[in-house]
Design an enzyme around this catalytic site. Structure first.
Site, PDB file in Angstrom:
ATOM      1  N   LYS A  13       0.838  -1.213   0.000  1.00 44.31           N
ATOM      2  CA  LYS A  13       0.000   0.000   0.000  1.00 44.31           C
ATOM      3  C   LYS A  13       0.871   1.260   0.000  1.00 44.31           C
ATOM      4  CE  LYS A  13      -2.021  -1.099   3.903  1.00 44.31           C
ATOM      5  NZ  LYS A  13      -1.261  -2.341   4.196  1.00 44.31           N
ATOM      6  N   ARG A  86      -9.852   1.017   8.334  1.00 46.91           N
ATOM      7  CA  ARG A  86      -9.426  -0.330   8.701  1.00 46.91           C
ATOM      8  C   ARG A  86     -10.487  -1.087   9.469  1.00 46.91           C
ATOM      9  NH1 ARG A  86      -3.456   0.483   8.579  1.00 46.91           N
ATOM     10  NH2 ARG A  86      -2.565  -1.505   9.145  1.00 46.91           N
ATOM     11  N   ARG A 125      11.877  -5.588   5.044  1.00 45.25           N
ATOM     12  CA  ARG A 125      11.713  -4.128   4.945  1.00 45.25           C
ATOM     13  C   ARG A 125      12.704  -3.386   5.836  1.00 45.25           C
ATOM     14  NH1 ARG A 125       5.989  -1.801   5.541  1.00 45.25           N
ATOM     15  NH2 ARG A 125       5.926  -3.242   7.286  1.00 45.25           N
ATOM     16  N   ARG A 158      11.188  -1.484  11.308  1.00 43.02           N
ATOM     17  CA  ARG A 158      10.042  -0.973  12.059  1.00 43.02           C
ATOM     18  C   ARG A 158       9.800  -1.785  13.322  1.00 43.02           C
ATOM     19  NH1 ARG A 158       5.035   0.162   8.108  1.00 43.02           N
ATOM     20  NH2 ARG A 158       3.917  -1.044   9.679  1.00 43.02           N
ATOM     21  N   ARG A 169      -0.736  -8.887  13.269  1.00 40.56           N
ATOM     22  CA  ARG A 169      -1.223  -7.874  12.310  1.00 40.56           C
ATOM     23  C   ARG A 169      -1.996  -8.537  11.175  1.00 40.56           C
ATOM     24  NH1 ARG A 169       4.217  -5.120  10.912  1.00 40.56           N
ATOM     25  NH2 ARG A 169       3.043  -4.072   9.265  1.00 40.56           N
TER      26      ARG A 169
HETATM   27  P1  AP5 Z   1       4.886  -1.546   1.816  1.00 43.32           P
HETATM   28  O1  AP5 Z   1       4.602  -0.780   0.582  1.00 43.32           O
HETATM   29  O2  AP5 Z   1       5.505  -0.843   2.964  1.00 43.32           O
HETATM   30  O3  AP5 Z   1       3.563  -2.334   2.267  1.00 43.32           O
HETATM   31  P2  AP5 Z   1       2.321  -1.852   3.105  1.00 43.32           P
HETATM   32  O4  AP5 Z   1       1.113  -2.521   2.576  1.00 43.32           O
HETATM   33  O5  AP5 Z   1       2.291  -0.352   3.185  1.00 43.32           O
HETATM   34  O6  AP5 Z   1       2.708  -2.512   4.486  1.00 43.32           O
HETATM   35  P3  AP5 Z   1       2.644  -1.990   5.966  1.00 43.32           P
HETATM   36  O7  AP5 Z   1       3.343  -3.037   6.790  1.00 43.32           O
HETATM   37  O8  AP5 Z   1       3.159  -0.582   6.075  1.00 43.32           O
HETATM   38  O9  AP5 Z   1       1.113  -2.008   6.231  1.00 43.32           O
HETATM   39  P4  AP5 Z   1       0.377  -1.950   7.540  1.00 43.32           P
HETATM   40  O10 AP5 Z   1      -1.015  -1.779   7.082  1.00 43.32           O
HETATM   41  O11 AP5 Z   1       0.615  -3.082   8.470  1.00 43.32           O
HETATM   42  O12 AP5 Z   1       1.066  -0.715   8.290  1.00 43.32           O
HETATM   43  P5  AP5 Z   1       0.591   0.756   8.638  1.00 43.32           P
HETATM   44  O13 AP5 Z   1       1.797   1.594   8.641  1.00 43.32           O
HETATM   45  O14 AP5 Z   1      -0.588   1.177   7.840  1.00 43.32           O
HETATM   46  O15 AP5 Z   1       5.794  -2.806   1.397  1.00 43.32           O
HETATM   47  C1  AP5 Z   1       6.311  -3.699   2.363  1.00 43.32           C
HETATM   48  C2  AP5 Z   1       7.727  -4.121   1.943  1.00 43.32           C
HETATM   49  O16 AP5 Z   1       7.651  -4.846   0.714  1.00 43.32           O
HETATM   50  C3  AP5 Z   1       8.691  -2.941   1.676  1.00 43.32           C
HETATM   51  O17 AP5 Z   1       9.982  -3.337   2.040  1.00 43.32           O
HETATM   52  C4  AP5 Z   1       8.616  -2.735   0.144  1.00 43.32           C
HETATM   53  O18 AP5 Z   1       9.836  -2.226  -0.364  1.00 43.32           O
HETATM   54  C5  AP5 Z   1       8.347  -4.160  -0.339  1.00 43.32           C
HETATM   55  N1  AP5 Z   1       7.486  -4.242  -1.517  1.00 43.32           N
HETATM   56  C6  AP5 Z   1       6.390  -3.485  -1.797  1.00 43.32           C
HETATM   57  N2  AP5 Z   1       5.832  -3.863  -2.961  1.00 43.32           N
HETATM   58  C7  AP5 Z   1       6.600  -4.893  -3.426  1.00 43.32           C
HETATM   59  C8  AP5 Z   1       6.526  -5.723  -4.598  1.00 43.32           C
HETATM   60  N3  AP5 Z   1       5.550  -5.559  -5.512  1.00 43.32           N
HETATM   61  N4  AP5 Z   1       7.474  -6.665  -4.757  1.00 43.32           N
HETATM   62  C9  AP5 Z   1       8.473  -6.849  -3.821  1.00 43.32           C
HETATM   63  N5  AP5 Z   1       8.578  -6.081  -2.704  1.00 43.32           N
HETATM   64  C10 AP5 Z   1       7.651  -5.117  -2.497  1.00 43.32           C
HETATM   65  O19 AP5 Z   1       0.055   0.558  10.151  1.00 43.32           O
HETATM   66  C11 AP5 Z   1       0.926   0.244  11.204  1.00 43.32           C
HETATM   67  C12 AP5 Z   1       0.150   0.227  12.512  1.00 43.32           C
HETATM   68  O20 AP5 Z   1      -0.403   1.538  12.777  1.00 43.32           O
HETATM   69  C13 AP5 Z   1      -1.077  -0.707  12.560  1.00 43.32           C
HETATM   70  O21 AP5 Z   1      -0.722  -2.030  12.904  1.00 43.32           O
HETATM   71  C14 AP5 Z   1      -1.939  -0.033  13.629  1.00 43.32           C
HETATM   72  O22 AP5 Z   1      -1.462  -0.298  14.926  1.00 43.32           O
HETATM   73  C15 AP5 Z   1      -1.711   1.449  13.356  1.00 43.32           C
HETATM   74  N6  AP5 Z   1      -2.681   2.002  12.386  1.00 43.32           N
HETATM   75  C16 AP5 Z   1      -2.408   2.519  11.152  1.00 43.32           C
HETATM   76  N7  AP5 Z   1      -3.541   2.917  10.548  1.00 43.32           N
HETATM   77  C17 AP5 Z   1      -4.551   2.642  11.413  1.00 43.32           C
HETATM   78  C18 AP5 Z   1      -5.963   2.799  11.342  1.00 43.32           C
HETATM   79  N8  AP5 Z   1      -6.562   3.311  10.254  1.00 43.32           N
HETATM   80  N9  AP5 Z   1      -6.697   2.372  12.402  1.00 43.32           N
HETATM   81  C19 AP5 Z   1      -6.124   1.853  13.509  1.00 43.32           C
HETATM   82  N10 AP5 Z   1      -4.790   1.668  13.635  1.00 43.32           N
HETATM   83  C20 AP5 Z   1      -4.014   2.065  12.589  1.00 43.32           C
END
Ligand code: AP5
Length: 214
Positions: A13, A86, A125, A158, A169
């Site tokens: 994402k 979410r 990552r 992270r 997660r």
């Molecule tokens: P990346 O692009 O970073 O993937 P992502 O889907 O953004 O993964 P996240 O782990 O950031 O998602 P998340 O939803 O758990 O975290 P968030 O920060 O929103 O890619 C991942 C890796 O793969 C990278 O190394 C990238 O280089 C690589 N990659 C990408 N595409 C690729 C491809 N096609 N091929 C190969 N490699 C690739 O949330 C974190 C925490 O915050 C949550 O757990 C929660 O506690 C809180 N939080 C955030 N939003 C909310 C909300 N709305 N409500 C409640 N709590 C929330």
């Protein structure tokens, strides 16, 4: 264009959100990034969010909705939402905010990636704490191990990327976020299903291809 990117942790994402924002001149609103920044700065929001984030649990809806309402109120142009909504409550809250703003969503882009690939991506990552560029030791390694190509800072992992937290997660995603796909299907919003397993360029091409029909 106003989009939501939906997908499990590691689905890409953040990566695809940044590319969409650049290509279409959108603002990327990533709730995870905003929360991590609040934790780093030790603000009242960061203090409340930290325990939930480190355990791989969701931060309470009322905190998230207040935060997003604030950010969206400045949004007159297009945006891409990464990591929000979410929960069903957040999706209802977003609907109310957009109705007040008299704007609509154009599409929800669902990135599908199998769990074993998600786990590998997350374990590889590494992020730059300074310029925020995200690398992957398996798929997009920096030229110098552990060092940002762009600004030279030392790359970090992270806090919530350890295996036990990742497993939680993934479960939280399946239980609380996946039902949003049905919510948006039922509400008549365009839902685009994208295979997120290819490399970054392939996934980007597929998203662009599907957006042409919106
Ligand atoms: P990346 O692009 O970073 O993937 P992502 O889907 O953004 O993964 P996240 O782990 O950031 O998602 P998340 O939803 O758990 O975290 P968030 O920060 O929103 O890619 C991942 C890796 O793969 C990278 O190394 C990238 O280089 C690589 N990659 C990408 N595409 C690729 C491809 N096609 N091929 C190969 N490699 C690739 O949330 C974190 C925490 O915050 C949550 O757990 C929660 O506690 C809180 N939080 C955030 N939003 C909310 C909300 N709305 N409500 C409640 N709590 C929330």
């Amino acid at each position: 264009m106003r989009l939501i990117l939906l997908g499990a942790p590691g689905a890409g994402k953040g990566t695809q959100g940044a590319l969409l924002a650049k290509k279409h001149g959108l603002t990327k609103i990533a709730t995870g990034d905003i929360l991590r920044d609040a934790v780093r700065r030790d603000t009242p929001l960061g203090q409340q969010a930290k325990t939930y984030m480190n355990a791989g649990e969701l931060v309470p809806d009322e905190l998230i909705l207040a935060m997003v309402r604030d950010v969206l109120s400045d949004q007159t142009e297009g945006f891409v939402l990464d990591g929000f909504p979410r929960t069903l409550e957040q999706a209802e809250g977003l609907r109310a905010i957009l109705t007040e703003m008299e704007i609509d969503l154009d599409a929800v882009v669902v990135l599908h990636v199998p769990d074993d690939v998600l786990v590998k991506r997350i374990s590889g990552r590494r992020s730059c704490p300074q310029c925020k560029h995200v690398y992957n030791v398996y798929f997009e390694p920096p030229a110098e191990e552990g060092q940002c190509d762009k600004c030279g800072a030392e790359l970090v992992r992270r806090a919530d990327d350890d295996p036990a937290t990742v497993e939680n997660r993934l479960q939280v995603y399946a239980r609380q976020t996946q039902p949003l796909i049905e919510f948006y299907e039922a509400s008549g919003t365009e839902v685009l299903y994208v295979d997120g397993t290819g490399d970054v360029d392939e996934v980007q091409d597929e998203i662009e291809e599907q957006l042409r029909s919106v």
